[in-house]
Design a protein around this motif. Structure first.
Motif, PDB file in Angstrom:
ATOM      1  N   GLY A   1      -4.710  12.711  -6.531  1.00 35.50           N
ATOM      2  CA  GLY A   1      -3.467  11.766  -6.467  1.00 35.50           C
ATOM      3  C   GLY A   1      -3.935  10.359  -7.083  1.00 35.50           C
TER       4      GLY A   1
ATOM      5  N   LEU B   1      -1.126  13.374   2.499  1.00 35.33           N
ATOM      6  CA  LEU B   1      -0.808  12.126   2.025  1.00 35.33           C
ATOM      7  C   LEU B   1      -0.947  11.914   0.753  1.00 35.33           C
ATOM      8  CD1 LEU B   1      -1.797   9.642   4.957  1.00 35.33           C
ATOM      9  CD2 LEU B   1       0.435  10.423   4.659  1.00 35.33           C
ATOM     10  N   PHE B   2      -2.288  12.423   0.328  1.00 34.54           N
ATOM     11  CA  PHE B   2      -2.683  12.264  -1.199  1.00 34.54           C
ATOM     12  C   PHE B   2      -3.001  13.176  -2.094  1.00 34.54           C
ATOM     13  CE2 PHE B   2      -4.283   8.545   1.331  1.00 34.54           C
ATOM     14  CZ  PHE B   2      -3.522   7.618   0.881  1.00 34.54           C
TER      15      PHE B   2
ATOM     16  N   ALA C   1      -6.631   5.493  -2.629  1.00 35.28           N
ATOM     17  CA  ALA C   1      -7.400   6.990  -2.581  1.00 35.28           C
ATOM     18  C   ALA C   1      -8.507   7.113  -3.159  1.00 35.28           C
ATOM     19  CB  ALA C   1      -6.160   7.866  -2.776  1.00 35.28           C
TER      20      ALA C   1
ATOM     21  N   LEU D   1      -4.981   3.407   7.637  1.00 35.85           N
ATOM     22  CA  LEU D   1      -3.725   3.960   7.646  1.00 35.85           C
ATOM     23  C   LEU D   1      -3.008   3.901   8.992  1.00 35.85           C
ATOM     24  CD1 LEU D   1      -4.052   6.917   5.309  1.00 35.85           C
ATOM     25  CD2 LEU D   1      -2.955   5.002   4.809  1.00 35.85           C
TER      26      LEU D   1
ATOM     27  N   LEU E   1       0.336   2.133   7.545  1.00 33.69           N
ATOM     28  CA  LEU E   1       1.711   3.112   7.342  1.00 33.69           C
ATOM     29  C   LEU E   1       2.556   2.854   8.390  1.00 33.69           C
ATOM     30  CD1 LEU E   1       0.403   6.480   6.001  1.00 33.69           C
ATOM     31  CD2 LEU E   1       1.471   4.671   4.644  1.00 33.69           C
TER      32      LEU E   1
ATOM     33  N   VAL F   1      -8.453   6.646   7.603  1.00 32.95           N
ATOM     34  CA  VAL F   1      -7.491   6.941   8.742  1.00 32.95           C
ATOM     35  C   VAL F   1      -7.282   5.765   9.681  1.00 32.95           C
ATOM     36  CG1 VAL F   1      -6.927   8.444  10.822  1.00 32.95           C
ATOM     37  CG2 VAL F   1      -7.934   9.401   8.761  1.00 32.95           C
TER      38      VAL F   1
ATOM     39  N   LEU G   1     -11.310   5.256  -1.430  1.00 34.49           N
ATOM     40  CA  LEU G   1     -11.625   5.902   0.080  1.00 34.49           C
ATOM     41  C   LEU G   1     -12.749   7.076  -0.395  1.00 34.49           C
ATOM     42  CD1 LEU G   1     -10.856   6.357   2.915  1.00 34.49           C
ATOM     43  CD2 LEU G   1      -9.448   8.182   2.223  1.00 34.49           C
TER      44      LEU G   1
ATOM     45  N   GLY H   1      -2.545   5.067  -5.087  1.00 32.53           N
ATOM     46  CA  GLY H   1      -3.542   5.953  -5.423  1.00 32.53           C
ATOM     47  C   GLY H   1      -4.946   5.362  -5.791  1.00 32.53           C
TER      48      GLY H   1
ATOM     49  N   PHE I   1      -5.332  13.651   4.667  1.00 30.93           N
ATOM     50  CA  PHE I   1      -5.471  13.401   3.346  1.00 30.93           C
ATOM     51  C   PHE I   1      -4.831  14.265   2.413  1.00 30.93           C
ATOM     52  CE2 PHE I   1      -8.462  10.330   5.328  1.00 30.93           C
ATOM     53  CZ  PHE I   1      -7.992   8.899   5.015  1.00 30.93           C
TER      54      PHE I   1
END
Lengths: 287, 292
Positions: B260, B135-136, A99, A121, A196, A118, A102, A96, B132
């Motif tokens: 998220g 995923l989030f 995220a 990941l 990932l 991306v 990002l 989290g 995104f």
């Protein structure tokens, strides 16, 4: 194909990354530490994005975070179990946080850079620059040599930690050194196929190799060979099929090899059962 | 224009619910929180958080593939998670000779599932945004139809859970005694995996597939730190999941950062506080237990 610079770079970096992943991955599967690779991939994602959000270099954040992660997990030692709820909740939070970094990154710069996430990941090996390719190859070679240098004591302490400790092997130090090796290898693999998908190189080829042979050094070599073969086949296929991303193809080739070995093993197992069954009934008939 | 919170709580709530997409987000989030709180409690009790993790990753190609063929991502999530749950149930029934090979095999399947999701997403025009939001998680993705679908799924799952709750809890705590008493432990395990698959899919529609632990595991694990009683624990788990969802959605609305992040942070905080409470209580008990 090799007249393109980006292909040369991808093959140079990809080959050494694959060797490192195949060698380190062999021990990841042997020691049943798949969750360590999983955890490290989360840490790598957040570390790399934290670094770019702060205006730094993604690779520095990547390796800094994974090495820090290995030291923490090494310090926790046996207490860090894969299916632990505490660990699951913690790593969900770390993702989290990734995220958040990002979004920090994309809102602080021009919006065109959403692709950075991306890339981390899912990897972007065709986007790797020549300088980065040489660094990735160098780091990959160094990690591979370190793994090979530790191979003998690692096999011993992985298969039977108690006897190894009784024989005077520094099992804890070896475990910690191995954690750092896995951390660096995850950092390497993230550059090729992304955070990932790292199981595709770090777990699938080693698993296939261990299904094929129980002999440690043969399996170690086979694991590296399968990993490199998946990388080469994936990159070549992606060049032929430009719409399909290379990281998908690398993982797909490795997974297909695994499936072939599993299915072949099942058929051979059934055949062997049938043959021995026939032989037994013939023997019974003869008596 | 970024909305600003004021000190007037009522005005803030009015502002939060002014837009239709936020009404949907709150409606969908509430349904998902209740569902995750109940199913999560059993997931933690049964020690199946790894199955939840695996199911959520299989959901990614489901959602991305559905978007690619023009279907609703929620339907893709539900279908893939349900099929994967049945797959896990089929594999779990067989005795594994080698634990580490089984773990590595699951890891390989997950890597391939995620790679497949990446392939589907990269063939889709709105590539980066799709990846995104799947995923989030996202605030703005929830349509009226999806709220309805979530409601139907939740109603069905909660009905099943009400029917099997007591024997399932018995079978989770002591499978041997339960099966000796005539409880059909195997059947319950399969039904629960299916329920878990649907709950993971529903949860992923709010938090994203990578962050389902925030609603499915963290509130339930926190509840178990606070009380050992199952009935109270389930209620507490639902209350905590609702608090995490509502607070997370509200903060995300007033900020530029993704939902998220807030939901996982709140889930993590709730879990840490619950552990601290338990530790503090244990400390107080030890102090009073040894007076002289």
């Amino acid at each position: 194909m090799f007249s393109n610079d980006f292909i040369d770079n991808a093959f140079l970096a990809g080959t050494f990354i694959a060797i490192a992943a195949g060698l380190a991955g062999y021990f990841v599967v042997l020691r049943n530490q798949v969750f360590v690779a999983d955890a490290q991939s989360h840490v790598a994602f957040t570390g790399a994005l934290a670094a770019v959000a702060a205006g730094g270099d993604a690779a520095l954040g990547l390796f800094g975070a994974t090495i820090a992660g290995s030291l923490v997990m090494g310090a926790l030692g046996g207490r860090a179990r894969g299916r632990d709820v505490a660990i699951g909740v913690t790593f969900a939070w770390i993702l989290g946080l990734g995220a958040l970094f990002l979004t920090l990154y994309t809102t602080s710069r021009s919006a065109s850079n959403g692709a950075a996430g991306v890339t981390i990941l899912f990897g972007s090996i065709f986007g790797i620059t020549t300088a980065r390719a040489f660094i990735a190859a160098g780091v990959g070679a160094a990690v591979s040599l370190a793994t090979l240098a530790l191979a003998r004591p690692l096999v011993f302490s992985s298969v039977d930690p108690d006897v190894a400790a009784a024989r005077g092997l520094p099992v804890r130090t070896l475990g910690l050194a191995f954690m750092v090796i896995v951390g660096v290898t995850v950092g390497e693999a993230v550059q090729a196929i992304g955070a990932l998908l790292i199981f595709g190189l770090l777990v699938t080829p080693p698993l296939t190799a261990q299904l094929l042979t129980a002999r440690p050094y043969a399996a170690l070599a086979l694991s590296a060979a399968l990993s490199v073969a998946s990388m080469w086949a994936g990159l070549t296929l992606s060049y032929v099929l430009p719409r399909i991303p290379p990281s998908f193809l690398v993982v797909a080739v490795a997974f297909a090899a695994y499936l072939v070995v599993v299915v072949a093993g099942a058929i051979r197992g059934r055949y062997a059962q049938k043959v021995s069954g026939n032989a037994r009934s013939e023997r019974i008939a003869a008596t | 224009m970024q909305p600003q919170p004021s000190l007037d709580l009522w005005a803030d709530v009015e502002q939060l619910l002014a837009f239709h997409f936020m009404q949907n987000a709150f409606a969908g989030g509430t349904v998902v929180a209740v569902l995750s709180g109940v199913v999560g409690y059993f997931t933690v009790t049964r020690g199946q958080t790894f199955a939840a993790h695996a199911l959520s990753q299989v959901g990614f190609p489901g959602a991305a593939g559905a978007a690619l063929v023009g279907a609703s991502p929620l339907l893709g999530l539900l279908a893939f998670c349900a099929v994967a749950a049945l797959g896990i149930a089929a594999l779990a029934g067989r005795p594994t000779q080698n634990q580490r090979f089984a773990t590595a095999a699951i890891g390989s399947v997950l890597a391939f599932a995620l790679a497949l999701g990446f392939l589907f997403a990269s063939l889709y025009p709105g590539f980066v945004e799709t990846v995104f939001s799947v995923l989030f998680g996202t605030l703005i993705g929830i349509t009226d139809t999806q709220v309805l679908v979530l409601l139907i799924v939740a109603a069905a799952v909660l009905a099943v859970m009400t029917a099997i709750g007591r024997p399932l809890f018995f079978a989770s705590v002591d499978p041997d005694v339960a099966s000796a008493r005539g409880v059909r432990v195997r059947l319950l395990a399969v039904v629960f995996l299916l329920v878990l698959g649907l709950a993971v899919a529903a949860s992923a529609s709010i938090t994203g597939t990578l962050l389902v632990f925030a609603l499915l595991v963290a509130p339930a694990a926190a509840a178990q730190q606070i009380t050992p009683r199952p009935g109270l624990g389930i209620v507490l788990s639902v209350v905590l999941a609702l608090a995490v969802t509502w607070l997370g959605l509200s903060i995300a609305y007033f900020s530029v950062y993704p939902v998220g992040f807030y939901v996982t942070s709140l889930g993590f905080a709730v879990y840490l506080i619950a552990r601290a409470v338990r530790y503090g209580r244990g400390f107080a008990l030890r102090r009073t237990a040894v007076p002289a």
